[in-house]
Design a protein around this motif. Structure first.
Motif, PDB file in Angstrom:
ATOM      1  N   ASN A  82     -34.796 -63.863 116.304  1.00 49.54           N
ATOM      2  CA  ASN A  82     -34.107 -62.725 115.728  1.00 49.54           C
ATOM      3  C   ASN A  82     -33.394 -61.835 116.749  1.00 49.54           C
ATOM      4  O   ASN A  82     -32.945 -60.745 116.410  1.00 49.54           O
ATOM      5  CB  ASN A  82     -35.085 -61.877 114.898  1.00 49.54           C
ATOM      6  CG  ASN A  82     -36.249 -61.343 115.733  1.00 49.54           C
ATOM      7  OD1 ASN A  82     -36.241 -61.468 116.955  1.00 49.54           O
ATOM      8  ND2 ASN A  82     -37.230 -60.761 115.087  1.00 49.54           N
ATOM      9  N   ASP A  84     -35.814 -60.801 108.474  1.00 50.14           N
ATOM     10  CA  ASP A  84     -35.812 -59.549 109.233  1.00 50.14           C
ATOM     11  C   ASP A  84     -35.531 -58.382 108.290  1.00 50.14           C
ATOM     12  O   ASP A  84     -34.466 -58.300 107.675  1.00 50.14           O
ATOM     13  CB  ASP A  84     -34.746 -59.612 110.327  1.00 50.14           C
ATOM     14  CG  ASP A  84     -34.820 -58.428 111.279  1.00 50.14           C
ATOM     15  OD1 ASP A  84     -35.321 -57.354 110.881  1.00 50.14           O
ATOM     16  OD2 ASP A  84     -34.374 -58.569 112.428  1.00 50.14           O
ATOM     17  N   ILE A 129     -35.635 -64.723 111.506  1.00 51.83           N
ATOM     18  CA  ILE A 129     -34.312 -64.102 111.511  1.00 51.83           C
ATOM     19  C   ILE A 129     -33.883 -63.754 110.090  1.00 51.83           C
ATOM     20  O   ILE A 129     -33.427 -62.639 109.815  1.00 51.83           O
ATOM     21  CB  ILE A 129     -33.272 -65.047 112.141  1.00 51.83           C
ATOM     22  CG1 ILE A 129     -33.685 -65.427 113.567  1.00 51.83           C
ATOM     23  CG2 ILE A 129     -31.891 -64.409 112.151  1.00 51.83           C
ATOM     24  CD1 ILE A 129     -32.813 -66.503 114.184  1.00 51.83           C
TER      25      ILE A 129
END
Length: 264
Positions: free
Chosen positions: A124, A151, A148
């Protein structure tokens, strides 16, 4: 590809034809897991979020109408459908850990030292994972594709299927990260079939929603069978079996399936 080699003869044609066969076979095989997984995710999302299905079908009724099937030429006007496709890529990752890369020499990325050779995974952007193949262990926090796309800062309430997160003022919001930049990996070895996959997802999602209603299956007591957004484990993951009812929305949409006047 066949048209491009049609002027060749003999061994030259045979070799190029074999290459064309291999490319076509690879394209087909590559989608049997990943693209299929994302389509399964789409059906699961429609079961759990019927309001999304309804809104998408309303957009199709406005843009496409009832007397034909959707076409690729409708894509620019089907904003909500496009957002649904993006959310299918983000919500449940088909390849949650992504692919590993190998650094061939010592390197540095955003202040992080990467020992060469190391196995490097994309994450991320807030941490870097570099697991050395040999030598002294050197790594920071680990991340993956799933991290990612889940997130919370980039995608609030990531556990929810919310296509509207990609829409602003009636258009696709370019200020929100497109899941495709992660889902198809990155760098020189990014998935070569990504454009084909995205178009395949778009036309499948669009046609299914235009023609069918996806509703929960019923048990022997006539009650809806509850499904959960659980994924299998593995390099490529799939939603766990989610029984459902898929039926034509009307006699008219059923006739579209049987018609031979397919534009796609």
């Amino acid at each position: 590809m066949l048209e491009r080699i049609s002027h060749l003869n003999g061994e030259a044609h045979a070799e190029e034809e074999l290459i064309a066969q291999n490319v076509a076979g690879t394209t087909y095989a590559a989608g049997t897991d990943t693209t299929a997984s994302t389509l399964y995710t789409f059906f699961l999302a429609m079961l759990l979020y019927p309001e999304v299905q309804k809104r998408a079908q309303e957009e199709l009724a406005t843009v496409v109408g009832a007397d034909r099937l959707p076409a690729f030429t409708d894509k620019s006007r089907l904003t909500y459908i496009e957002a649904v496709r993006k959310e299918c890529l983000r919500w449940q990752s088909a390849v949650p850990l992504g692919l590993a890369y190998k650094s061939i020499a010592d390197d540095e990325y955003k202040g992080h030292f990467i020992l060469g050779p190391s196995i490097v995974m994309q994450n991320n952007g807030k941490s870097l994972y570099a697991s050395p193949i040999s030598g002294t262990t050197h790594f920071d926090a680990c991340g993956d594709v799933r991290a990612i796309l889940q997130d919370r800062e980039e995608h609030p309430e990531p556990e929810k299927f919310k296509p509207e997160r990609f829409i602003k003022d009636g258009k696709i919001n370019t200020g929100v990260m497109d899941p495709a930049v992660v889902a198809f990996d990155a760098g020189r070895r990014i998935c070569p079939g990504r454009y084909f996959a995205e178009l395949s997802l778009f036309i499948n999602v669009t046609c299914v929603l235009h023609i069918f209603d996806i509703t929960p299956a019923l048990d022997t007591q006539g009650k809806e069978v509850k499904v959960e957004p659980n994924m299998t484990s593995g390099f490529v993951t799939h939603p766990e079996p989610s029984p459902c009812i898929i039926k034509p929305r009307s006699k008219l949409t059923e006739s579209l399936i049987l018609s031979k006047n397919w534009e796609n």
